[in-house]
Design a protein around this motif. Structure first.
Motif, PDB file in Angstrom:
ATOM      1  N   UNK A 164      -0.968   2.618  -8.083  1.00 62.86           N
ATOM      2  CA  UNK A 164      -2.140   1.777  -8.367  1.00 62.86           C
ATOM      3  C   UNK A 164      -3.125   2.587  -9.199  1.00 62.86           C
ATOM      4  N   UNK A 165      -3.430   3.786  -8.716  1.00 61.69           N
ATOM      5  CA  UNK A 165      -4.279   4.714  -9.481  1.00 61.69           C
ATOM      6  C   UNK A 165      -4.106   6.126  -8.903  1.00 61.69           C
ATOM      7  N   UNK A 166      -3.910   7.099  -9.753  1.00 62.61           N
ATOM      8  CA  UNK A 166      -3.804   8.509  -9.361  1.00 62.61           C
ATOM      9  C   UNK A 166      -2.834   8.700  -8.188  1.00 62.61           C
ATOM     10  N   UNK A 167      -3.366   9.050  -6.990  1.00 56.71           N
ATOM     11  CA  UNK A 167      -2.511   9.348  -5.846  1.00 56.71           C
ATOM     12  C   UNK A 167      -2.306   8.141  -4.937  1.00 56.71           C
ATOM     13  N   UNK A 168      -2.852   7.005  -5.330  1.00 57.40           N
ATOM     14  CA  UNK A 168      -2.776   5.793  -4.499  1.00 57.40           C
ATOM     15  C   UNK A 168      -1.623   4.912  -4.973  1.00 57.40           C
ATOM     16  N   UNK A 169      -0.676   4.678  -4.065  1.00 54.44           N
ATOM     17  CA  UNK A 169       0.453   3.799  -4.415  1.00 54.44           C
ATOM     18  C   UNK A 169       0.312   2.471  -3.673  1.00 54.44           C
ATOM     19  N   UNK A 170       1.038   1.482  -4.182  1.00 55.16           N
ATOM     20  CA  UNK A 170       1.055   0.162  -3.550  1.00 55.16           C
ATOM     21  C   UNK A 170       2.054   0.209  -2.388  1.00 55.16           C
ATOM     22  N   UNK A 171       1.547   0.104  -1.167  1.00 51.43           N
ATOM     23  CA  UNK A 171       2.396   0.216   0.023  1.00 51.43           C
ATOM     24  C   UNK A 171       3.054  -1.111   0.407  1.00 51.43           C
ATOM     25  N   UNK A 172       2.759  -2.175  -0.331  1.00 52.76           N
ATOM     26  CA  UNK A 172       3.287  -3.486   0.085  1.00 52.76           C
ATOM     27  C   UNK A 172       4.818  -3.508   0.166  1.00 52.76           C
ATOM     28  N   UNK A 173       5.555  -3.006  -0.848  1.00 50.67           N
ATOM     29  CA  UNK A 173       7.022  -3.036  -0.722  1.00 50.67           C
ATOM     30  C   UNK A 173       7.502  -2.288   0.523  1.00 50.67           C
ATOM     31  N   UNK A 174       6.833  -1.178   0.851  1.00 50.46           N
ATOM     32  CA  UNK A 174       7.192  -0.400   2.040  1.00 50.46           C
ATOM     33  C   UNK A 174       6.969  -1.228   3.309  1.00 50.46           C
ATOM     34  N   UNK A 175       5.813  -1.875   3.410  1.00 48.89           N
ATOM     35  CA  UNK A 175       5.521  -2.656   4.624  1.00 48.89           C
ATOM     36  C   UNK A 175       6.335  -3.946   4.669  1.00 48.89           C
ATOM     37  N   UNK A 176       6.731  -4.486   3.510  1.00 50.66           N
ATOM     38  CA  UNK A 176       7.626  -5.652   3.524  1.00 50.66           C
ATOM     39  C   UNK A 176       8.963  -5.275   4.176  1.00 50.66           C
ATOM     40  N   UNK A 177       9.491  -4.093   3.826  1.00 50.94           N
ATOM     41  CA  UNK A 177      10.740  -3.639   4.462  1.00 50.94           C
ATOM     42  C   UNK A 177      10.531  -3.428   5.959  1.00 50.94           C
ATOM     43  N   UNK A 178       9.408  -2.847   6.300  1.00 48.61           N
ATOM     44  CA  UNK A 178       9.092  -2.617   7.723  1.00 48.61           C
ATOM     45  C   UNK A 178       9.066  -3.948   8.481  1.00 48.61           C
ATOM     46  N   UNK A 179       8.390  -4.931   7.921  1.00 51.18           N
ATOM     47  CA  UNK A 179       8.269  -6.228   8.612  1.00 51.18           C
ATOM     48  C   UNK A 179       9.615  -6.937   8.720  1.00 51.18           C
ATOM     49  N   UNK A 180      10.531  -6.641   7.785  1.00 49.00           N
ATOM     50  CA  UNK A 180      11.808  -7.375   7.750  1.00 49.00           C
ATOM     51  C   UNK A 180      12.695  -7.078   8.959  1.00 49.00           C
ATOM     52  N   UNK A 181      12.434  -5.987   9.678  1.00 50.89           N
ATOM     53  CA  UNK A 181      13.319  -5.610  10.800  1.00 50.89           C
ATOM     54  C   UNK A 181      12.762  -6.034  12.157  1.00 50.89           C
ATOM     55  N   UNK A 182      11.758  -6.906  12.161  1.00 46.64           N
ATOM     56  CA  UNK A 182      11.148  -7.384  13.418  1.00 46.64           C
ATOM     57  C   UNK A 182      10.647  -6.200  14.280  1.00 46.64           C
TER      58      UNK A 182
END
Ligand code: SF4
Ligand code: F3S
Ligand code: FES
Length: 252
Positions: free
Chosen positions: A102-120
């Motif tokens: 997103x900027x400098x050291x900040x990444x978009x964590x949404x794909x990571x949390x989408x995978x997390x949510x997918x496993x119930x």
């Protein structure tokens, strides 16, 4: 290494999507005390040299998992890396790999949390609740103790080469959090979670590279947890513990 003030050269990978076409390295000179952490050093850069530097952090004590970054080529929590333990006076800091910056050291964590949510990642049990708490023996609790320690920092998933090559791979952090419930004797959705993970983008994408285990700041045996889920899929056995024996053990 002597415990004296160190003069550090801090190289930070910068990227501002509003002004930059590509990431670039910037270099800063910082005086650091031996008890400073890399997080303190980066904050000194932000507070005294360039307040435009973007980073994420919250607890500053290794609990929230928000300041995962690649420090000298290795995923780590910046608040857990002491300056006195740095091998030399130059530090390279960049965002974790495999997630959009997103900027400098900040990444978009949404794909990571989408995978997390997918496993119930929550307890499923629709049986009528007991009058007291749901009892569990010490042995049954110990089966998933290690994977309860995850703080969702993403160090593991973003250190995993198969994830770099295939962002659809659910990744080690999601599998760790599935493991935490699959092997919980109070849960009733192990079969559903195993079905989700029995996929080319599930546990079978893991190539046993072990980077995940090496970088986990909570020292979770990530690769072992993944192997246990693979074994459960192959044998159909999550090693259910006899409920009556468990109740007796917990009550004794
Ligand atoms: Fe972070 Fe370890 Fe959880 Fe992975 S398993 S997200 S490295 S705490
Ligand atoms: Fe990746 Fe860890 Fe498997 S690094 S390949 S998830 S053992
Ligand atoms: Fe919370 Fe580092 S700031 S873990």
């Amino acid at each position: 290494m002597a415990e004296t003030t160190r003069h550090l050269t801090v190289r930070i990978k910068r990227f501002d999507p509003e002004t930059d076409s590509a990431p670039h390295w910037e270099e800063y000179q910082v005086e650091a005390e031996p008890w400073d952490r890399v997080l303190d050093v980066i904050q000194k850069v932000k507070w005294t040299i360039d307040d435009g530097l973007a980073l994420r952090r919250s607890c500053a004590h290794g609990v929230c998992g928000s300041d995962a970054m690649r420090i000298n080529g290795r995923n780590q929590l910046a608040c857990k890396v002491l300056v006195k333990n740095l091998p030399d006076n130059t530090i390279r800091v960049e965002p974790i790999l495999g997630l959009p910056v997103i900027k400098d050291l900040v990444v978009d964590m949404k794909p990571f949390f989408d995978h997390y949510k997918s496993v119930m990642p929550f307890l499923v049990n629709d049986e009528p609740p007991p009058t007291t708490e749901r009892l569990q023996s010490i042995a049954a609790r110990a089966r998933f103790d290690d994977t309860t320690k995850c703080i969702l920092c993403a160090c593991c998933t973003t250190a995993c080469p198969p994830f770099w090559g295939d962002r659809k791979y659910v990744g080690p952090a999601a599998i760790v959090n599935a493991h935490r419930f699959i092997f919980d004797s109070r849960d009733r959705a192990a079969a559903e979670r195993l079905e989700i993970l029995n996929d080319a983008e599930g546990v079978w994408r893991c190539r046993t590279v072990f980077n995940c285990t090496e970088v986990c700041p909570r020292e979770i045996k990530v690769t072992q947890a993944i192997s246990e889920v693979k074994r459960a899929l192959l044998t159909g056995d999550v090693g259910e513990i006899d409920a009556s024996a468990e109740t007796a053990a917990a009550a004794s």
